[in-house]
Scaffold this motif. Structure first.
Motif, short mmCIF file in Angstrom:
data_model
loop_
_atom_site.label_atom_id
_atom_site.label_comp_id
_atom_site.label_asym_id
_atom_site.label_seq_id
_atom_site.Cartn_x
_atom_site.Cartn_y
_atom_site.Cartn_z
N ALA A 44 0.63 -0.66 0.07
CA ALA A 44 -0.01 -0.24 -0.20
C ALA A 44 0.60 1.21 -0.16
CB ALA A 44 -0.93 0.05 0.77
N LEU A 45 2.26 1.42 0.85
CA LEU A 45 2.69 2.56 0.60
C LEU A 45 4.11 2.63 -0.80
CD1 LEU A 45 5.04 1.93 4.20
CD2 LEU A 45 3.10 3.41 3.11
N VAL A 46 3.79 1.29 -1.47
CA VAL A 46 4.50 1.55 -2.88
C VAL A 46 3.71 2.08 -3.73
CG1 VAL A 46 5.37 0.44 -4.75
CG2 VAL A 46 5.79 0.21 -1.64
N ALA A 47 1.94 1.78 -3.24
CA ALA A 47 1.08 2.16 -4.19
C ALA A 47 0.79 3.71 -3.79
CB ALA A 47 -0.48 1.66 -4.28
N TYR A 90 15.52 2.06 -1.40
CA TYR A 90 15.07 2.99 -2.90
C TYR A 90 14.31 2.21 -4.13
CZ TYR A 90 16.64 7.23 -0.15
OH TYR A 90 16.33 8.03 0.30
N ALA A 91 15.10 1.15 -4.01
CA ALA A 91 14.72 0.42 -4.98
C ALA A 91 13.03 -0.42 -5.01
CB ALA A 91 15.39 -1.16 -5.47
N TRP A 92 12.87 -0.49 -3.45
CA TRP A 92 11.50 -1.03 -3.09
C TRP A 92 10.50 0.15 -3.50
CZ3 TRP A 92 9.38 -4.66 -0.58
CH2 TRP A 92 8.29 -4.82 -0.12
N PHE A 93 10.55 0.82 -4.10
CA PHE A 93 10.15 2.49 -4.30
C PHE A 93 9.94 2.34 -6.47
CE2 PHE A 93 10.14 4.21 -0.38
CZ PHE A 93 8.71 3.47 0.26
N GLU A 94 11.17 2.23 -6.46
CA GLU A 94 11.83 2.51 -7.40
C GLU A 94 11.38 1.01 -8.56
OE1 GLU A 94 13.79 5.21 -9.94
OE2 GLU A 94 13.47 6.14 -8.35
N VAL A 95 11.60 0.39 -8.68
CA VAL A 95 11.60 -0.68 -9.17
C VAL A 95 9.73 -0.65 -9.67
CG1 VAL A 95 11.35 -3.20 -9.78
CG2 VAL A 95 13.59 -2.17 -8.97
N TYR A 97 7.57 1.50 -9.26
CA TYR A 97 6.67 2.54 -10.12
C TYR A 97 7.21 2.17 -11.60
CZ TYR A 97 6.96 7.55 -12.23
OH TYR A 97 6.60 7.77 -12.61
N TRP A 98 8.45 1.93 -12.03
CA TRP A 98 8.60 1.31 -13.27
C TRP A 98 8.26 0.77 -14.33
CZ3 TRP A 98 9.68 5.79 -15.69
CH2 TRP A 98 11.22 6.57 -14.87
N PHE A 99 7.39 -0.84 -13.53
CA PHE A 99 6.74 -1.52 -13.50
C PHE A 99 5.38 -1.10 -14.13
CE2 PHE A 99 3.24 -4.77 -13.37
CZ PHE A 99 3.75 -5.74 -13.94
#
Length: 156
Positions: A44-47, A90-95, A97-99
């Motif tokens: 949910a945090l990533v979304a 930061y990859a937890w959010f970046e990867v 997001y780019w997907f």
């Protein structure tokens, strides 16, 4: 045919197909439900972060994770990086997001669950390759590879 398969009466492709169908059935039951379990707070945090980044490219360009303890949307983006504290890399959010950006999906449960299933498939492929390599190096049987994969797959 492998000795352990010949005793079961099932062919290898049928067993793999049955395992894939069982996996799809288990995953499909919760695939479109909204986030709601305590273990889904991280996706949910990533979304939330992906949605904010889509709406605020200046924050995205600086790779500032908005789902963190010290994020202040009223502060200038240049000062956010020093104030932001997050427990994720930061990859937890970046990867993800780019997907989401590449697939043009809306950030949310379906997009992140699809990303997670694809990430799991990629991870399982690498676990399988590593297990096969280690089994060959140490002279273990094929059964060791299967046990390794099952232990990894069902570990908490």
């Amino acid at each position: 045919m492998k000795p352990w398969l010949s005793r079961s009466g099932w062919s290898e492709p049928v067993i793999y197909l049955a395992a894939a169908l069982l996996f799809i059935l288990v995953v499909a039951t919760n695939f479109t439900k909204p986030f709601g379990f305590f273990r889904e707070s991280n996706p949910a945090l990533v979304a939330i972060n992906a949605t904010y980044w889509q709406q605020n490219p200046d924050v995205r360009k600086q790779h500032i994770p908005v789902a963190s303890y010290a994020f202040d949307k009223t502060a200038p983006p240049a000062t956010q990086f020093d104030n932001t504290i997050t427990t994720f890399g930061y990859a937890w959010f970046e990867v993800p997001y780019w997907f989401i950006e590449i697939t043009r999906m809306q950030p949310g449960p379906v997009a992140l669950r699809l990303f997670s299933v694809l990430w799991l498939a990629l991870t399982m492929l690498f676990v399988f390759k590593l297990a096969v390599l280690l089994a060959a190096v140490f002279g273990h049987k094929r059964r060791t590879v299967i046990i390794t994969i099952l232990l990894y797959l069902f570990s908490p």
